[in-house]
Design a protein around this motif. Sequence first.
Motif, mmCIF file in Angstrom:
data_model
loop_
_atom_site.group_PDB
_atom_site.id
_atom_site.type_symbol
_atom_site.label_atom_id
_atom_site.label_comp_id
_atom_site.label_asym_id
_atom_site.label_seq_id
_atom_site.Cartn_x
_atom_site.Cartn_y
_atom_site.Cartn_z
ATOM 1 N N GLN A 167 -10.832 -1.264 5.040
ATOM 2 C CA GLN A 167 -9.515 -2.188 4.878
ATOM 3 C C GLN A 167 -8.438 -2.070 6.241
ATOM 4 N N SER A 168 -7.842 -3.019 6.780
ATOM 5 C CA SER A 168 -6.972 -3.270 7.513
ATOM 6 C C SER A 168 -5.615 -3.172 6.943
ATOM 7 N N HIS A 169 -4.549 -2.239 7.347
ATOM 8 C CA HIS A 169 -3.258 -2.130 6.909
ATOM 9 C C HIS A 169 -2.300 -2.370 8.023
ATOM 10 N N SER A 181 -1.432 -4.840 2.853
ATOM 11 C CA SER A 181 -2.771 -5.429 2.959
ATOM 12 C C SER A 181 -3.062 -6.977 2.461
ATOM 13 N N THR A 223 -0.592 -10.767 6.649
ATOM 14 C CA THR A 223 0.434 -9.813 6.669
ATOM 15 C C THR A 223 0.516 -9.271 8.184
ATOM 16 N N VAL A 274 0.774 -1.215 -0.040
ATOM 17 C CA VAL A 274 -0.054 -0.031 0.017
ATOM 18 C C VAL A 274 0.786 1.445 0.091
ATOM 19 N N TRP A 303 3.771 -0.664 4.300
ATOM 20 C CA TRP A 303 2.424 -1.178 4.664
ATOM 21 C C TRP A 303 1.928 -2.040 3.731
ATOM 22 N N ARG A 315 -0.226 -0.666 12.978
ATOM 23 C CA ARG A 315 -1.677 -1.020 12.278
ATOM 24 C C ARG A 315 -2.347 0.157 12.118
ATOM 25 N N ARG A 327 -6.628 1.534 10.079
ATOM 26 C CA ARG A 327 -7.640 0.865 9.583
ATOM 27 C C ARG A 327 -7.864 2.056 8.256
#
Length: 402
Positions: free
Chosen positions: A99-101, A57, A61, A41, A55, A93, A95
Amino acid sequence: MRTRAVLGGLVIAAACAGVAAVFARKVLTPAPLPDRGVRVVDLDTAGSAGVQRVWLSGPDTDLDGSYSFIFDVTSRLTQEHAGHARLGPVVARRRVGSQSHVAREVISVDRGSLVPGVRGRITGWWYTDPAELGYPFRKVALPLPDGVGWAWRIEPATDSVQTDASDSRPWAIHVHGRGALPEETLRGVPPFAEAGYTNLVMSYRNDPGVPSGRNGRYGLGLAEWQDVDAAIGWARAQGATSVVLVGWSMGGTIAVLAASRGTHAELVSGLVLDSPALDWPGLLRAQAKLAHLPPVIGDLGRLILSAGLVRGAIPGERATPISHLTPRVLAHATQVPTLIHASAGDTFVPWQGALDFAKARPRTVRLHPSRGEHVKLWNVDPAGWRDETAHFLEEIERTRSV
């Protein structure tokens, strides 16, 4: 109404059989392209030391531990040339919408350009070349039943590349899992090299540069063990006094079968298995569930494979007899000391097979409960993996010297 119900049942049964046949064929067929579900990302730096972070996704991960990120893969057969980066533990971490990165420290980028937008997968490999281990090594041609494969011969720390091939010592042969490459097993070499073993990190059928399996398919170990038996024979000709087989995932299935069926099985002094596939009926049910299919599809797939309705890869046979790949059958055939690294957190190959295998052979099988995902136990606790394996090798040596 009854006729409609019967017809409806037949339609459902036919549909299930069709889905199960596709599922069974997929189990045996090498994927043309490895998974590419992880996306880069962004990249940034953090802290006064300017630590570079990436980063990500996608699946795996956020796992504990340190991993390889293999990216920009264009083909299964050329993935050894793909981009490769070593990533440390999760350091942040966030949001972004739904999506969570996660951010991981970038320890090194060995190949390719790690830039936003590239896609790949998180693996446990860590090493991609035996030179990174620091031991003398050379690439060798490996005679196999259907042609010539290749392997890395890695010498103990005290040796040089020019070591006389007739020197006698114990060997370890490292066998990777389904869909992986020999590089997967390199992280397992150090405890053997430090214990004085010559290591053979081998390729087998369906690997790049090696003849394909029958029908271009996997035998789930029931064909591949013949390649490992050939490697044991080659090691014997080089002076191997004994061999420990080190199997990862399906490589564990292969190692167990080679140790019990091979013409050189008497040379095998032990097995070290990581996340081994020792219960294929249970594994097929689990894989059906991961594919968002009813577990019964896994059972139907097992029947289809066992009946030969989908052509397998075993020489001289059409069927793939899954009944030969249960914990009880495999354990009954295993006569040598065995160390199993396995994790309750393995969502790909449930560890119940390892538990049942160990229960069936309590005197000769040691189970090392670990943390981590499938074939990623080393990445969570490399020192623990190494120390447990080294201790097991010491026990084998004590047994041999009695």
